[in-house]
Design a protein around this motif. Structure first.
Motif, PDB file in Angstrom:
ATOM      1  N   GLU A  16     -16.241   1.828  12.728  1.00  0.00           N
ATOM      2  CA  GLU A  16     -16.484   2.557  13.976  1.00  0.00           C
ATOM      3  C   GLU A  16     -16.183   3.830  14.093  1.00  0.00           C
ATOM      4  O   GLU A  16     -16.609   4.857  14.819  1.00  0.00           O
ATOM      5  CB  GLU A  16     -16.133   1.419  14.948  1.00  0.00           C
ATOM      6  N   ASN A  17     -14.765   3.954  13.796  1.00  0.00           N
ATOM      7  CA  ASN A  17     -14.336   5.366  13.875  1.00  0.00           C
ATOM      8  C   ASN A  17     -14.751   6.337  13.217  1.00  0.00           C
ATOM      9  O   ASN A  17     -14.913   7.606  13.542  1.00  0.00           O
ATOM     10  CB  ASN A  17     -12.763   5.193  13.269  1.00  0.00           C
ATOM     11  N   LEU A  18     -15.546   5.991  12.157  1.00  0.00           N
ATOM     12  CA  LEU A  18     -16.429   7.037  11.177  1.00  0.00           C
ATOM     13  C   LEU A  18     -17.667   7.295  11.791  1.00  0.00           C
ATOM     14  O   LEU A  18     -18.699   7.966  11.250  1.00  0.00           O
ATOM     15  CB  LEU A  18     -16.555   6.482   9.702  1.00  0.00           C
ATOM     16  N   GLY A  19     -18.041   6.277  12.619  1.00  0.00           N
ATOM     17  CA  GLY A  19     -19.626   6.266  13.248  1.00  0.00           C
ATOM     18  C   GLY A  19     -20.669   5.933  12.462  1.00  0.00           C
ATOM     19  O   GLY A  19     -21.752   6.209  12.528  1.00  0.00           O
ATOM     20  N   LEU A  20     -20.129   4.870  11.675  1.00  0.00           N
ATOM     21  CA  LEU A  20     -20.888   4.382  10.498  1.00  0.00           C
ATOM     22  C   LEU A  20     -21.124   2.805  10.999  1.00  0.00           C
ATOM     23  O   LEU A  20     -20.314   2.101  11.259  1.00  0.00           O
ATOM     24  CB  LEU A  20     -20.203   4.281   9.064  1.00  0.00           C
ATOM     25  N   GLN A  21     -22.279   2.332  10.357  1.00  0.00           N
ATOM     26  CA  GLN A  21     -22.805   0.919  10.345  1.00  0.00           C
ATOM     27  C   GLN A  21     -22.028   0.335   9.180  1.00  0.00           C
ATOM     28  O   GLN A  21     -21.735   0.904   8.067  1.00  0.00           O
ATOM     29  CB  GLN A  21     -24.295   0.630  10.340  1.00  0.00           C
ATOM     30  N   PRO A  22     -21.750  -0.804   9.203  1.00  0.00           N
ATOM     31  CA  PRO A  22     -21.123  -1.505   7.959  1.00  0.00           C
ATOM     32  C   PRO A  22     -21.949  -1.332   6.565  1.00  0.00           C
ATOM     33  O   PRO A  22     -21.380  -1.179   5.752  1.00  0.00           O
ATOM     34  CB  PRO A  22     -21.072  -3.035   8.409  1.00  0.00           C
ATOM     35  N   SER A  23     -23.328  -1.421   6.900  1.00  0.00           N
ATOM     36  CA  SER A  23     -24.259  -1.030   5.622  1.00  0.00           C
ATOM     37  C   SER A  23     -24.085   0.171   5.085  1.00  0.00           C
ATOM     38  O   SER A  23     -24.370   0.297   3.828  1.00  0.00           O
ATOM     39  CB  SER A  23     -25.635  -1.561   5.724  1.00  0.00           C
ATOM     40  N   GLU A  24     -23.419   1.172   5.752  1.00  0.00           N
ATOM     41  CA  GLU A  24     -23.166   2.391   5.238  1.00  0.00           C
ATOM     42  C   GLU A  24     -21.939   2.739   4.463  1.00  0.00           C
ATOM     43  O   GLU A  24     -21.871   3.574   4.083  1.00  0.00           O
ATOM     44  CB  GLU A  24     -23.252   3.462   6.477  1.00  0.00           C
ATOM     45  N   CYS A  25     -21.249   1.539   4.263  1.00  0.00           N
ATOM     46  CA  CYS A  25     -19.867   1.581   4.031  1.00  0.00           C
ATOM     47  C   CYS A  25     -19.512   0.961   2.607  1.00  0.00           C
ATOM     48  O   CYS A  25     -20.128  -0.204   2.467  1.00  0.00           O
ATOM     49  CB  CYS A  25     -18.667   1.233   5.100  1.00  0.00           C
ATOM     50  N   VAL A  26     -18.812   1.624   1.842  1.00  0.00           N
ATOM     51  CA  VAL A  26     -18.053   1.132   0.612  1.00  0.00           C
ATOM     52  C   VAL A  26     -16.677   0.712   0.692  1.00  0.00           C
ATOM     53  O   VAL A  26     -15.900   1.668   1.082  1.00  0.00           O
ATOM     54  CB  VAL A  26     -18.359   1.847  -0.682  1.00  0.00           C
TER      55      VAL A  26
END
Length: 216
Positions: A153-163
């Motif tokens: 959330e702090n990065l402005g990303l969805q979980p699926s966009e994260c590693v």
């Protein structure tokens, strides 16, 4: 498309997981209790306050959990002072490459914020990270997914966009529960844990490029 990498710290960026384990074993030894890393492995990746609560209940320790937190932290600092703070091999170089490639990054560690910031400053990579989330600041520690969901959330990303890159069973569970692609980092010197829930494993960071991490 994966656009962010979320790092655990102890045992992933910093070669410090062993100091926490050795400190817990030493503190229990002073109580006349013999414990092995394997017997404590279910605690790896969780906050020290949670761990001390478990140790207190498991072994019938007399003092309150916060006292054991302070005492174990003191032992850990003594061990660290004697042996020195070092990054895991190749970790700093990989983080610098990811930063240069414009990849969003977070540290999501169960350690206190001041400890995380100290390590990142010591390694010269503080500016590489877009956010830091400490497990101490979360309502639920790993294996709950809160720390990784907050970081995304702090990065402005969805979980699926994260590693996620983790070294502990609890950390891998947290990353997967957050709905993220998760690497288990298992260098040769790591304590053996069940990280079978991870999507893939990394034995070394040396020579890795951003595309190696993001491709999943």
């Amino acid at each position: 498309m994966r656009r962010g990498v979320l790092f655990d710290m102890d045992g992933v960026i910093s070669d410090t997981e062993r100091f926490y384990v050795e400190a817990m074993i030493e503190r229990l030894r002073r109580e006349g209790i013999t414990a092995t890393p394997a017997e404590l492995s279910s605690l790896f990746g969780s906050t020290m306050r949670h761990n001390c609560g478990v140790l207190k209940e498991r072994y019938g320790l007399a003092k309150d959990a916060d006292t054991y937190v302070d005492e174990i932290h003191e032992i850990k600092e003594q061990l660290l002072g004697a042996q020195g703070l070092c990054p895991m091999p190749g970790a700093v170089e990989l983080i610098q490459k990811l930063h240069a490639a414009g990849v969003l990054m977070a540290v999501a560690s169960s350690s206190p914020r001041e400890v995380i910031e100290h390590h990142m400053e010591a390694f010269g990579i503080m500016d590489c990270f877009d956010t830091i989330v400490s497990g101490v600041e979360c309502r639920e520690g790993k294996p709950a997914p809160e720390i990784y969901l907050r970081a995304a959330e702090n990065l402005g990303l969805q979980p699926s966009e994260c590693v996620v890159i983790e070294d502990s069973c609890n950390g891998v569970k947290a990353g997967k529960a957050a709905g993220m692609y998760c690497y288990a980092y298992v260098p040769p010197q790591a304590y053996r844990q069940d990280v079978s829930a991870a999507d893939d494993q990394l034995e070394s960071f040396c020579g890795l490029e951003p595309e190696d991490i993001l491709k999943g």
